[in-house]
Design an enzyme around this catalytic site. Structure first.
Site, PDB file in Angstrom:
ATOM      1  N   ARG A   1       0.801  -1.223   0.000  1.00 30.34           N
ATOM      2  CA  ARG A   1       0.000   0.000   0.000  1.00 30.34           C
ATOM      3  C   ARG A   1       0.836   1.277   0.000  1.00 30.34           C
ATOM      4  O   ARG A   1       0.369   2.328  -0.446  1.00 30.34           O
ATOM      5  CB  ARG A   1      -0.955  -0.007   1.199  1.00 30.34           C
ATOM      6  CG  ARG A   1      -2.019  -1.094   1.087  1.00 30.34           C
ATOM      7  CD  ARG A   1      -3.064  -0.989   2.170  1.00 30.34           C
ATOM      8  NE  ARG A   1      -4.090  -2.011   2.008  1.00 30.34           N
ATOM      9  CZ  ARG A   1      -5.153  -2.135   2.794  1.00 30.34           C
ATOM     10  NH1 ARG A   1      -5.328  -1.289   3.807  1.00 30.34           N
ATOM     11  NH2 ARG A   1      -6.031  -3.086   2.587  1.00 30.34           N
TER      12      ARG A   1
ATOM     13  N   ASP B   1     -15.677   8.815   9.616  1.00 29.96           N
ATOM     14  CA  ASP B   1     -14.618   7.837   9.385  1.00 29.96           C
ATOM     15  C   ASP B   1     -13.287   8.505   9.712  1.00 29.96           C
ATOM     16  O   ASP B   1     -13.200   9.738   9.777  1.00 29.96           O
ATOM     17  CB  ASP B   1     -14.625   7.345   7.935  1.00 29.96           C
ATOM     18  CG  ASP B   1     -13.944   5.993   7.780  1.00 29.96           C
ATOM     19  OD1 ASP B   1     -14.642   4.968   7.821  1.00 29.96           O
ATOM     20  OD2 ASP B   1     -12.701   5.960   7.653  1.00 29.96           O
TER      21      ASP B   1
END
Length: 270
Positions: free
Chosen positions: A37, A141
């Site tokens: 990632r 979030d």
């Protein structure tokens, strides 16, 4: 830089960084995931090693890249109407509340909303069940990237197919030209949902209490101390008698007793 690997010391530093930013502890098994990632960010900045990248994101003035790293390391698995038994229970609870005299605006919090599918699923359910009664949904979030996607509310057909057909026809607008194969949540529903970044491990912002909080498939990423801290923080934002929903693979058994089980994975604040 191509083919750069991450040393144990570099991984430990990244693990401490991510835990400090999110409260989530990355297991040793996540080392390959971290490399996968973050490797593009090293190439983007022309850095040779993960140590250089860690130094870079920890340096003053690189707050945007720190947030990018958090966004990339955060898991954001979500679907429309995920765990449908929760939505069945929600409809039954809303019907009960209407029979017993629902007062004021109903407030729901999707506390780990990811790209918005949960929040909009809740919005469709409230719109169908409550009719003209006032209601609002707050969704949050840790990742700013997924929140941007949630606000846009544009989803590929494979995701839109998760919405029951009668609701899709009513609340999803089919795209055309460059948006062919995509659907967007219709404006009337979008305006009933607000999004903001919230780190559940930090002191929560001031907000009015909620009738229900959906904290689903979040606690699995935290140790017991983290689970207890998050749940007991969130329930302080619940109205008396309010409901807390967690994921079907989660439990509060042995974690906290501040809320009482109604059915598995659904709890009520006394």
């Amino acid at each position: 830089m191509l083919g750069a690997t991450i040393s144990d010391n570099e991984f430990d530093r990244l693990r401490r960084f991510f835990e400090g930013a999110s409260g989530i502890k990355l297991a040793d098994s996540k080392k390959v995931l971290v490399c996968g990632r973050l490797s593009k960010r090293l190439r983007h900045w022309g850095l040779q090693t993960y140590r250089e990248y860690i130094d870079f994101i920890e340096a003053k003035g690189h707050e945007d890249e720190r947030q990018t790293a958090v966004d990339l390391l955060t898991t954001n698995e979500t679907h429309f109407f995920r765990e449908p038994k929760h939505f069945d229970f929600l409809r039954e609870e809303l019907a009960r509340m209407q029979r017993t005299g629902l007062k004021g605006s109903l407030r729901l919090w999707s506390a780990a909303s990811s790209t918005g599918e949960e929040a909009y699923s809740l919005a469709m359910t409230l719109a169908e069940t409550l009719g003209d009664r006032p209601w609002q949904i707050f969704a949050s979030d840790l990742s700013t990237k997924v929140l941007d996607d949630a606000r846009r509310a544009i989803y590929p057909a494979v995701r839109a197919d998760e919405v029951p057909r009668p609701l899709a026809v009513k609340y999803l607008l089919e795209g055309f030209d460059e948006y062919e194969g995509y659907y967007r949540v219709e404006p009337g529903l979008r305006k009933r949902v607000s999004f903001a970044q919230v780190n559940l491990m930090e002191p929560l912002p001031a907000m009015e209490p909620f009738d229900m909080i959906f904290l689903r498939n979040v606690l699995i990423y935290f140790d017991n101390a983290g689970k207890k801290k998050i749940v007991e923080s969130l329930v302080r934002r619940l109205k008396p008698g309010g409901l807390l929903f967690i994921g079907h693979s989660e439990t509060l058994g042995g974690i906290t007793d501040v809320v009482k089980p109604v059915v598995p994975t659904i709890y009520r604040l006394p």
